[in-house]
Design a protein around this motif. Structure first.
Motif, PDB file in Angstrom:
ATOM      1  N   UNK A 126      21.361   2.434 -10.220  1.00 52.00           N
ATOM      2  CA  UNK A 126      21.067   3.815 -10.626  1.00 52.00           C
ATOM      3  C   UNK A 126      21.170   4.033 -12.128  1.00 52.00           C
ATOM      4  N   UNK A 127      21.779   3.104 -12.844  1.00 55.63           N
ATOM      5  CA  UNK A 127      21.907   3.250 -14.283  1.00 55.63           C
ATOM      6  C   UNK A 127      20.793   2.509 -15.038  1.00 55.63           C
ATOM      7  N   UNK A 128      19.822   2.027 -14.296  1.00 62.00           N
ATOM      8  CA  UNK A 128      18.685   1.360 -14.949  1.00 62.00           C
ATOM      9  C   UNK A 128      17.901   2.385 -15.761  1.00 62.00           C
ATOM     10  N   UNK A 129      17.505   2.008 -16.962  1.00 66.03           N
ATOM     11  CA  UNK A 129      16.821   2.952 -17.853  1.00 66.03           C
ATOM     12  C   UNK A 129      15.352   3.102 -17.464  1.00 66.03           C
ATOM     13  N   UNK A 130      14.673   2.009 -17.188  1.00 64.89           N
ATOM     14  CA  UNK A 130      13.244   2.040 -16.882  1.00 64.89           C
ATOM     15  C   UNK A 130      13.025   1.739 -15.407  1.00 64.89           C
ATOM     16  N   UNK A 131      12.390   2.669 -14.727  1.00 64.72           N
ATOM     17  CA  UNK A 131      12.093   2.503 -13.301  1.00 64.72           C
ATOM     18  C   UNK A 131      10.578   2.645 -13.109  1.00 64.72           C
ATOM     19  N   UNK A 132       9.936   1.516 -12.847  1.00 70.31           N
ATOM     20  CA  UNK A 132       8.485   1.512 -12.617  1.00 70.31           C
ATOM     21  C   UNK A 132       8.201   1.787 -11.146  1.00 70.31           C
ATOM     22  N   UNK A 133       7.166   2.553 -10.890  1.00 71.35           N
ATOM     23  CA  UNK A 133       6.794   2.860  -9.511  1.00 71.35           C
ATOM     24  C   UNK A 133       5.272   2.888  -9.376  1.00 71.35           C
ATOM     25  N   UNK A 134       4.844   2.742  -8.147  1.00 71.77           N
ATOM     26  CA  UNK A 134       3.425   2.875  -7.807  1.00 71.77           C
ATOM     27  C   UNK A 134       3.298   3.783  -6.595  1.00 71.77           C
ATOM     28  N   UNK A 135       2.098   4.283  -6.361  1.00 72.13           N
ATOM     29  CA  UNK A 135       1.913   5.168  -5.208  1.00 72.13           C
ATOM     30  C   UNK A 135       0.458   5.108  -4.728  1.00 72.13           C
ATOM     31  N   UNK A 136       0.298   5.436  -3.475  1.00 73.89           N
ATOM     32  CA  UNK A 136      -0.993   5.617  -2.839  1.00 73.89           C
ATOM     33  C   UNK A 136      -0.940   6.912  -2.052  1.00 73.89           C
ATOM     34  N   UNK A 137      -2.092   7.638  -2.056  1.00 72.56           N
ATOM     35  CA  UNK A 137      -2.076   8.902  -1.334  1.00 72.56           C
ATOM     36  C   UNK A 137      -3.471   9.401  -1.002  1.00 72.56           C
ATOM     37  N   UNK A 138      -3.437  10.505  -0.311  1.00 69.39           N
ATOM     38  CA  UNK A 138      -4.686  11.194   0.024  1.00 69.39           C
ATOM     39  C   UNK A 138      -4.531  12.642  -0.383  1.00 69.39           C
ATOM     40  N   UNK A 139      -5.680  13.321  -0.491  1.00 73.01           N
ATOM     41  CA  UNK A 139      -5.614  14.713  -0.889  1.00 73.01           C
ATOM     42  C   UNK A 139      -6.872  15.466  -0.500  1.00 73.01           C
ATOM     43  N   UNK A 140      -6.806  16.735  -0.771  1.00 70.62           N
ATOM     44  CA  UNK A 140      -7.946  17.619  -0.541  1.00 70.62           C
ATOM     45  C   UNK A 140      -8.221  18.366  -1.843  1.00 70.62           C
ATOM     46  N   UNK A 141      -9.441  18.194  -2.334  1.00 73.62           N
ATOM     47  CA  UNK A 141      -9.825  18.793  -3.606  1.00 73.62           C
ATOM     48  C   UNK A 141     -10.693  20.024  -3.321  1.00 73.62           C
ATOM     49  N   UNK A 142     -10.352  21.111  -4.002  1.00 73.36           N
ATOM     50  CA  UNK A 142     -11.124  22.359  -3.886  1.00 73.36           C
ATOM     51  C   UNK A 142     -11.624  22.731  -5.284  1.00 73.36           C
ATOM     52  N   UNK A 143     -12.943  22.578  -5.493  1.00 74.45           N
ATOM     53  CA  UNK A 143     -13.557  22.895  -6.784  1.00 74.45           C
ATOM     54  C   UNK A 143     -14.153  24.304  -6.722  1.00 74.45           C
ATOM     55  N   UNK A 170     -12.609  15.324   0.203  1.00 70.13           N
ATOM     56  CA  UNK A 170     -11.466  14.474   0.570  1.00 70.13           C
ATOM     57  C   UNK A 170     -11.223  13.491  -0.583  1.00 70.13           C
ATOM     58  N   UNK A 171      -9.953  13.305  -0.894  1.00 73.12           N
ATOM     59  CA  UNK A 171      -9.581  12.493  -2.054  1.00 73.12           C
ATOM     60  C   UNK A 171      -8.719  11.317  -1.602  1.00 73.12           C
ATOM     61  N   UNK A 172      -9.055  10.160  -2.113  1.00 71.89           N
ATOM     62  CA  UNK A 172      -8.165   8.992  -2.026  1.00 71.89           C
ATOM     63  C   UNK A 172      -7.675   8.698  -3.434  1.00 71.89           C
ATOM     64  N   UNK A 173      -6.404   8.432  -3.539  1.00 71.95           N
ATOM     65  CA  UNK A 173      -5.841   8.320  -4.874  1.00 71.95           C
ATOM     66  C   UNK A 173      -4.764   7.246  -4.929  1.00 71.95           C
ATOM     67  N   UNK A 174      -4.490   6.840  -6.136  1.00 68.28           N
ATOM     68  CA  UNK A 174      -3.444   5.868  -6.391  1.00 68.28           C
ATOM     69  C   UNK A 174      -3.059   5.916  -7.846  1.00 68.28           C
ATOM     70  N   UNK A 175      -1.894   5.296  -8.164  1.00 65.48           N
ATOM     71  CA  UNK A 175      -1.498   5.332  -9.560  1.00 65.48           C
ATOM     72  C   UNK A 175      -0.208   4.557  -9.808  1.00 65.48           C
TER      73      UNK A 175
END
Length: 376
Positions: A126-143, A170-175
């Motif tokens: 928990x005392x680590x300074x840099x924590x790298x993460x990744x994610x995948x998800x879905x979403x709904x976009x309303x323009x 419909x949105x597919x996303x990652x980052x």
């Protein structure tokens, strides 16, 4: 000079105390080492940055503002799930006459599964300074608010996927993202994500999906510390051997106390007379008892001595017991009768004399029970 001396003395004392504490800790045997345990917790992310929607126009012409607000739950050191809303503005470009750029607005709801790469490939810290993460998800976009594209179409731009009021996709996303630890509860967040949407999102037909990229910076706030530290468990120290009991000192005898009794003169004379009388009676009684005991032999000691010297015959004439002459060698005192007395040997006489405490010294018989001395 005195101040320097006090500073040096204080430092020496602190060092000595710390060394003693460290030595005491080393002497204890660890049963379970100390550890840090993860605790589940909620978190929130507030992000802001820029969005870029891929199109035919120049890169800088298609950059627009973006923002996001996320709430998540950290189930384990590596896995979390977050729900968020993002959006603001998107841009498109028309490169054929009439050339123009246009913008529209959108809002997007997301559900992302997050994975902490640092905690996945390294142990939880928990005392680590840099924590790298990744994610995948879905979403709904309303323009919505596509007025500039509609105006451009009215000027002769042929937009085949032009929409008027709003458009849902419909949105597919990652980052990928990075949390930089500022404290146990707050971290600086940097994130980049990519979203793939319907080809109709930018009102133009391209034959493929539309892509939008976001670069965001913000804060990650934890609702909870996220971990707890457990102190090491030590074995119970072995009890020190009980000291041997000291031998109890022998009680000293109490000193004898002298007793002093005081008498007046008359009382003293009375007690003194009584004591003297008692002592005289005791001596008289003792003489009587001794005389009685030593007058019991079978024969008179004088007769025994004479017989030992063989001064008389084996026959002893009789005498009249009433006669005043006490010829003891002819008269047996134990029976009070005239009897024949047999002579004894010298050894027999000596044994009998010894038995009755009679000592012969130079042919003299000393009778201890009387004060008389008889010569033979």
């Amino acid at each position: 000079m005195k101040k320097y001396f006090l500073v040096i003395l204080s430092a020496a004392l602190m060092l000595n105390v710390s060394n003693l504490f460290a030595q005491e800790q080393q002497e204890l045997k660890i049963k379970e080492p100390g550890r840090t345990e993860f605790e589940k917790h909620w978190f929130m992310q507030i992000q802001g940055g820029a969005a870029h929607t891929i199109g035919e126009a120049k890169f800088d012409k298609l950059i627009s503002p973006a923002a996001a607000l996320n709430f998540g739950y950290q189930f384990s050191p590596a896995f979390a799930l977050r729900f968020g809303a993002s959006g603001w503005q998107a841009k498109g470009g028309w490169v054929v006459n009439p050339k123009a750029d246009y913008k529209y607005k959108y809002i997007q709801g997301n559900v992302d599964a997050m994975l902490s790469l640092s905690n996945l490939f390294c142990k939880f810290n928990p005392e680590r300074v840099l924590d790298f993460y990744g994610f995948l998800g879905i979403g709904l976009n309303h323009a919505f608010d596509n007025d500039e594209a509609i105006a451009l179409a009215s000027q002769g731009a042929e937009m085949q996927y032009l929409w008027n009021d709003s458009k849902n996709s419909i949105v597919a996303r990652g980052g990928l993202g990075l949390n930089i630890r500022l404290s146990d509860r707050v971290g600086l967040n940097i994130e980049g994500n990519a979203n793939t949407l319907s080809d109709k999102f930018n009102s133009k037909k391209a034959g493929n999906t539309d892509w939008q990229f976001n670069a965001l910076v913000g804060l990650t706030i934890k609702f909870g510390k996220g971990y707890k530290k457990i102190a090491p468990v030590y074995y119970e120290p072995e009890p020190a051997p009980a000291p041997k009991p000291e031998p109890k000192p022998e009680p000293k005898p109490e000193p004898k106390k002298d007793v002093f009794i005081t008498f007046d003169e008359a009382e003293f004379e009375r007690l003194n007379s009584k004591i003297s009388h008692n002592e005289e009676m005791a001596r008289t009684q003792s003489r009587r008892e001794i005389y009685r005991d030593y007058k019991k032999p079978e024969e008179d000691a004088i007769a025994i001595a004479r017989r030992a010297n063989n001064n008389f015959s084996s026959t002893t004439p009789t005498v009249n017991p009433k006669d005043n002459r006490r010829d003891i060698d002819r008269y047996k005192l134990s029976t009070k009768k005239e009897e024949k007395i047999e002579p004894w040997t010298k050894d027999q006489v000596e044994d009998l004399l010894k038995k009755h405490n009679i000592v012969l010294e130079n042919n003299v018989v000393i009778l201890f029970f009387t004060n008389n001395i008889y010569n033979f």
